[in-house]
Design an enzyme around this catalytic site. Structure first.
Site, PDB file in Angstrom:
ATOM      1  N   GLU A   1      11.660  -6.477  -9.381  1.00 18.69           N
ATOM      2  CA  GLU A   1      10.887  -5.313  -9.811  1.00 18.69           C
ATOM      3  C   GLU A   1      11.769  -4.395 -10.655  1.00 18.69           C
ATOM      4  O   GLU A   1      12.529  -3.592 -10.111  1.00 18.69           O
ATOM      5  CB  GLU A   1      10.407  -4.521  -8.592  1.00 18.69           C
ATOM      6  CG  GLU A   1       9.512  -5.298  -7.664  1.00 18.69           C
ATOM      7  CD  GLU A   1       8.665  -4.346  -6.833  1.00 18.69           C
ATOM      8  OE1 GLU A   1       7.439  -4.339  -7.051  1.00 18.69           O
ATOM      9  OE2 GLU A   1       9.204  -3.604  -6.004  1.00 18.69           O
TER      10      GLU A   1
ATOM     11  N   HIS B   1      12.970  -2.268  -0.969  1.00 17.03           N
ATOM     12  CA  HIS B   1      12.164  -1.777  -2.093  1.00 17.03           C
ATOM     13  C   HIS B   1      12.929  -0.640  -2.778  1.00 17.03           C
ATOM     14  O   HIS B   1      13.602   0.147  -2.118  1.00 17.03           O
ATOM     15  CB  HIS B   1      10.802  -1.287  -1.586  1.00 17.03           C
ATOM     16  CG  HIS B   1       9.848  -0.996  -2.700  1.00 17.03           C
ATOM     17  ND1 HIS B   1       9.905   0.164  -3.441  1.00 17.03           N
ATOM     18  CD2 HIS B   1       8.834  -1.728  -3.227  1.00 17.03           C
ATOM     19  CE1 HIS B   1       8.965   0.135  -4.366  1.00 17.03           C
ATOM     20  NE2 HIS B   1       8.299  -1.005  -4.258  1.00 17.03           N
TER      21      HIS B   1
ATOM     22  N   TRP C   1       0.811  -1.225   0.000  1.00 13.59           N
ATOM     23  CA  TRP C   1       0.000   0.000   0.000  1.00 13.59           C
ATOM     24  C   TRP C   1       0.844   1.275   0.000  1.00 13.59           C
ATOM     25  O   TRP C   1       0.307   2.369  -0.149  1.00 13.59           O
ATOM     26  CB  TRP C   1      -0.934  -0.004   1.220  1.00 13.59           C
ATOM     27  CG  TRP C   1      -2.128  -0.888   1.072  1.00 13.59           C
ATOM     28  CD1 TRP C   1      -2.421  -1.724   0.035  1.00 13.59           C
ATOM     29  CD2 TRP C   1      -3.217  -1.009   2.003  1.00 13.59           C
ATOM     30  NE1 TRP C   1      -3.619  -2.361   0.255  1.00 13.59           N
ATOM     31  CE2 TRP C   1      -4.132  -1.942   1.459  1.00 13.59           C
ATOM     32  CE3 TRP C   1      -3.522  -0.439   3.238  1.00 13.59           C
ATOM     33  CZ2 TRP C   1      -5.312  -2.297   2.103  1.00 13.59           C
ATOM     34  CZ3 TRP C   1      -4.697  -0.800   3.889  1.00 13.59           C
ATOM     35  CH2 TRP C   1      -5.582  -1.714   3.325  1.00 13.59           C
TER      36      TRP C   1
END
Ligand code: PGA
Length: 254
Positions: free
Chosen positions: A168, A98, A12
């Site tokens: 990613e 991330h 989120w």
């Protein structure tokens, strides 16, 4: 051989703004989710919303994750959140490294420290890796290989069963289009091969997730043609219907 569950993770990020919206999303998902042996649904809310999402996680239909932790286990670190705190809040997974955190200065060394903290707490790190751009000479592969090596420094072979990687490509995060499924497949193979070489093992069971512009229209193809073991989803995880649709695509894979 038993087929492993697809792991579908909603990240989120710094959303939604209000508690009310967070409750609405999680309530819709837990009300409409169809449980399946094939799929694990994970949501990583902000730290602030974590206890709230846990409270509204009816019948524990979703698994909780944290988006980050601090790199030291305890001490005076104003504004930080520790591994023990997120464990106490009931998470199973912690996203580590991330690209949005790496951009804020998180180095490979810090990522490795966090991986060890998560493993020591008996939780599962979702280690994010990915190149910023591609080049014809294939230097990006060396970059990714190095990210894997650094993240796994001092991680023993027996700990590999408690680790997840999320590939990613940075250019796909927040973009209009995901990476082509065939290219995702190439990368899941490359990442697995890198880990096998690193540990001199013949097979690896580490799940490799894909993240970057995943939506209900491309999820199925990334999981099948791309052979990803799961997905890390940003924007579309804030839309309960989209997230549920992606879970359905994963569930229907034979
Ligand atoms: P996105 O984000 O799905 O919004 O592209 C993915 C991520 O950052 O994990």
């Amino acid at each position: 051989m038993k087929k492993a569950k697809k792991i579908i993770v909603g990240n989120w990020k710094m959303n939604p703004v209000t508690s009310e919206e967070a409750v609405k999303i999680v309530s819709t998902i837990t009300r409409e989710i169809i449980s399946s042996k094939n799929v694990e649904a994970v949501i990583c809310p902000s730290f602030l919303h974590l206890p709230l999402v846990a409270r509204y996680n009816k019948k524990k239909k979703i698994i909780l994750g944290a988006q980050n932790i601090f790199q030291d286990q305890k001490g005076s670190f104003t504004g930080e959140v520790s591994i023990d705190m997120v464990k106490d809040a009931g998470v199973k997974y912690v996203i580590v490294g991330h690209s949005e955190r790496r951009k804020l200065g998180e180095t490979d060394e810090i990522v490795n420290k966090k991986v060890h903290l998560v493993l020591a707490a008996e939780l599962i790190p979702i280690i994010c890796i990915g190149e910023e751009k591609r080049d014809d000479e294939g230097h990006y592969l060396g970059f990714i290989k190095n990210q894997i090596q650094q993240a796994l420094r001092r991680v023993g072979p027996s700990q590999l069963t408690s680790i997840i990687f999320a590939y990613e490509p940075i250019f796909a995060i927040g973009a209009a289009e995901a990476m082509k499924s065939n290219d995702v497949h190439g990368m899941t193979i490359f990442i697995k091969r890198t880990i096998m070489e690193l540990y001199k093992i013949k097979a690896v069971t580490i799940p490799i997730l894909y993240g970057g512009a995943v939506d209900p229209t491309n999820a199925h193809s990334i999981l099948t043609i791309g052979d990803a073991d799961g997905l890390l989803i940003g924007r579309q995880s804030l839309d309960a219907k989209s997230f549920l649709d992606i879970l359905t695509s994963a569930r229907d894979i034979k």
